[in-house]
Design an enzyme around this catalytic site. Structure first.
Site, mmCIF file in Angstrom:
data_model
loop_
_atom_site.group_PDB
_atom_site.id
_atom_site.type_symbol
_atom_site.label_atom_id
_atom_site.label_comp_id
_atom_site.label_asym_id
_atom_site.label_seq_id
_atom_site.Cartn_x
_atom_site.Cartn_y
_atom_site.Cartn_z
ATOM 1 N N TRP A 42 -3.723 3.584 5.185
ATOM 2 C CA TRP A 42 -2.445 2.987 4.745
ATOM 3 C C TRP A 42 -1.472 4.216 5.194
ATOM 4 O O TRP A 42 -1.738 5.341 5.274
ATOM 5 C CB TRP A 42 -2.225 3.036 3.236
ATOM 6 N N GLU A 58 -3.866 -1.499 4.742
ATOM 7 C CA GLU A 58 -3.068 -1.823 3.543
ATOM 8 C C GLU A 58 -1.596 -2.018 3.683
ATOM 9 O O GLU A 58 -0.927 -1.195 4.176
ATOM 10 C CB GLU A 58 -3.289 -0.706 2.556
ATOM 11 N N LYS A 72 2.539 -3.236 2.605
ATOM 12 C CA LYS A 72 3.447 -2.697 1.407
ATOM 13 C C LYS A 72 4.820 -3.499 1.651
ATOM 14 O O LYS A 72 5.017 -3.697 2.791
ATOM 15 C CB LYS A 72 3.446 -1.145 1.598
ATOM 16 N N ASP A 124 -2.993 -4.592 -2.568
ATOM 17 C CA ASP A 124 -2.394 -3.616 -3.780
ATOM 18 C C ASP A 124 -1.538 -4.518 -4.279
ATOM 19 O O ASP A 124 -0.779 -4.952 -3.967
ATOM 20 C CB ASP A 124 -1.836 -2.238 -3.163
ATOM 21 N N HIS A 143 2.266 -4.000 -4.324
ATOM 22 C CA HIS A 143 2.822 -4.099 -2.983
ATOM 23 C C HIS A 143 3.477 -5.505 -2.407
ATOM 24 O O HIS A 143 3.606 -5.592 -1.522
ATOM 25 C CB HIS A 143 1.913 -3.714 -1.878
ATOM 26 N N HIS A 150 -6.704 -2.983 -4.338
ATOM 27 C CA HIS A 150 -6.148 -1.862 -5.059
ATOM 28 C C HIS A 150 -5.635 -2.571 -6.347
ATOM 29 O O HIS A 150 -4.478 -2.894 -6.330
ATOM 30 C CB HIS A 150 -5.173 -1.154 -4.408
ATOM 31 N N ASP A 207 6.516 -0.362 -7.057
ATOM 32 C CA ASP A 207 5.163 -0.018 -6.984
ATOM 33 C C ASP A 207 4.914 1.255 -7.720
ATOM 34 O O ASP A 207 4.662 2.259 -7.173
ATOM 35 C CB ASP A 207 4.897 0.199 -5.253
ATOM 36 N N ASP A 241 2.815 2.362 -9.922
ATOM 37 C CA ASP A 241 1.320 2.656 -10.217
ATOM 38 C C ASP A 241 1.289 3.153 -11.595
ATOM 39 O O ASP A 241 0.345 4.113 -11.734
ATOM 40 C CB ASP A 241 0.878 3.774 -9.121
ATOM 41 N N ASP A 265 -6.002 1.634 -7.844
ATOM 42 C CA ASP A 265 -4.934 2.562 -7.329
ATOM 43 C C ASP A 265 -3.822 2.774 -8.302
ATOM 44 O O ASP A 265 -3.096 2.035 -8.272
ATOM 45 C CB ASP A 265 -4.678 1.982 -5.857
HETATM 46 C C1 RNT Z 1 0.694 3.527 -1.498
HETATM 47 C C2 RNT Z 1 -0.789 2.780 -1.605
HETATM 48 C C3 RNT Z 1 -1.802 3.804 -0.976
HETATM 49 C C4 RNT Z 1 -1.748 5.086 -2.127
HETATM 50 C C5 RNT Z 1 -2.955 5.929 -1.852
HETATM 51 C C6 RNT Z 1 -2.725 7.348 -2.667
HETATM 52 O O1 RNT Z 1 1.703 2.504 -1.736
HETATM 53 O O2 RNT Z 1 -0.907 2.074 -2.371
HETATM 54 O O3 RNT Z 1 -2.962 3.180 -1.487
HETATM 55 O O4 RNT Z 1 -1.443 4.680 -3.452
HETATM 56 O O5 RNT Z 1 -3.458 6.011 -0.726
HETATM 57 ZN ZN ZN Z 2 -2.937 1.214 -2.581
#
Ligand code: RNT
Ligand code: ZN
Length: 417
Positions: free
Chosen positions: A186, A225, A227, A258, A261, A285, A293, A295, A325
């Site tokens: 990523w 990955e 986004k 993810d 994302h 993720h 995003d 988290d 994640d």
């Molecule tokens: C960031 C991505 C990635 C990170 C990690 C820490 O938007 O989701 O995967 O969260 O690599």
């Molecule tokens: Zn991620």
């Protein structure tokens, strides 16, 4: 909880599920086989141990300052062990490149080697765990807004070198632990405002990836990955979903989905059955976006349930790598692992317990009322009794009992940090 009561409720649940032809014991056997990949970065808010005192950049952010953040590798390990002891089953750990055991030395990202991760590999072996790996292209003086897509060839080369090294480290982890390691690529590359040369940046990224993946490694499962956007990089993301979807299909690597994302009204689960027609495996993720995003800690919500249902319904468990994640610095961090991992398992178990044969039959017959009614009723079936039994079977506290374990760990261990 009272073991006898858990067993009794489980036996009742088995009988209830059997009325739908669902084999609850079989569902638990399937759940036992699913390893989640615990992301090491929840322990310390994605700081890592390069000892450069740097700030988290790259469009991602951990907010909060709950006490007890891990300050060194031993504390990360201890926290992961504690979390794993409260999550039933056998799981993996996903490391980021900045979590190397650098022994106080300054090792730049284009210098890291498998030896910096040997103590992690040994630890994983001792704990019966497998490892996964991630390049770290953020929080570095050379990363700015662009890395692999940068206009400057020397910046691109630096990051190409870093990621080739990361894949070699993953290969070594996979080799020594006897289980291929997922390497998740990523990079945050993007820009804050209107960008007119989008084709150029995407071409740069593609060429950088070609160099990175030209090196074939037998013990790595490669993933990339996408986004939608990062904070401060809202107008353009070089590695968009379409970009990586094309790249992954053309080059035989996995796409990483993810959950944070995509557009807030878009659901991640619906991408699975399309992707798996074109690529052998995918990486997830599991996360919880809140407005962006952000988290947050994974909970048992619709998005996670839909995701688990889709994987199980598509018969895709063996083709789906499930990583977590999120990084929430505002609550007990071990608690964050346990809540998120157990929520993911609960969603998977609910999906494994679904009366799918009957649902499929209704659908095939055009009985759409019956299908909707059974989907509704299935929500109230006694899946939690089955999950509690799963915990007891794995000698892990069932239901809310892990709360006091985490309180105790906070008192005895975290509060001294
Ligand atoms: C960031 C991505 C990635 C990170 C990690 C820490 O938007 O989701 O995967 O969260 O690599
Ligand atoms: Zn991620």
């Amino acid at each position: 909880m009272n073991t006898e009561r858990v067993k009794k409720a489980y036996d009742e649940a088995v009988a209830r599920y059997a009325e739908f032809g669902v084999d609850a014991a079989g569902a638990l056997d399937a759940l036992q086989q699913i390893s989640l990949s615990l992301h090491c970065w929840q322990t310390d808010d994605v700081s890592g141990f390069e000892n450069t005192g740097g700030q988290l950049t790259g469009g991602i952010q951990a907010t909060g300052n709950y006490p007890g953040k891990a300050r060194n590798i031993d504390e990360v390990k201890s926290d992961l062990e504690k979390a794993a002891s409260l999550i039933p089953g056998r799981h993996r750990v996903s490391l980021h490149a900045v979590y190397g055991d650098f022994g106080g030395q300054k090792v730049d990202r284009n210098q890291i080697e498998p030896k910096h991760f040997q103590s992690w590999i040994d630890w994983a072996k001792d704990n019966g765990m497998k490892l996964d790996f991630n390049n770290t292209s953020f929080s570095h003086p050379k990363s700015g807004d662009m890395t692999l897509a940068h206009r400057d060839q020397s910046i691109r080369d630096f990051w190409i070198e870093h990621i080739i090294r990361c894949r070699r480290i993953a290969d070594e982890m996979g080799r020594q632990l006897g289980s291929k390691a997922c390497h998740n690529l990523w990079v945050h590359d993007g820009s804050k405002d209107i960008t007119v040369d989008r084709y150029l940046y995407r071409k740069n990224l593609k060429e950088s990836l070609d160099k990175i993946f030209a090196v074939k490694l037998p013990n790595v499962k490669d993933a990339a990955e996408c986004k939608l956007f990062g904070t401060g990089l809202e107008s353009f993301t070089v590695g968009s979903h379409e970009f990586y979807m094309g790249y992954a299909m053309q080059n035989g690597i996995m796409a990483t989905l993810d959950m944070g994302h995509f557009h807030p009204t878009e659901e991640t689960y619906d991408k699975i059955s399309s992707l798996l027609l074109y690529m052998p495996e995918i990486l997830l993720h599991v996360s919880r976006p809140v407005r962006w995003d952000s988290d947050h800690v994974v909970i048992l919500n619709d998005s996670v349930q839909l995701l688990a249902q889709e994987i199980v319904r598509a018969g895709a468990l063996s083709r789906t790598n499930i990583g977590l994640d999120y990084f929430d610095a505002s609550i007990n961090r071990i608690g964050a692992y346990v809540i998120g991992s157990r929520a993911t398992q609960k969603a998977l178990l609910q999906a494994l317990l679904e009366p799918i044969e009957l649902l499929r039959k209704y659908e095939a017959n055009g009985q759409t009322f019956e299908r909707l009614a059974l989907l509704e009723e299935a929500k109230a079936l006694p899946w939690s009794a089955v999950y509690d039994y799963f915990c007891e079977k794995n000698s892990v506290p069932s239901a809310e009992e892990y709360i006091k374990e985490i309180q105790l760990y906070e008192k005895t261990t975290l509060s001294g940090r």
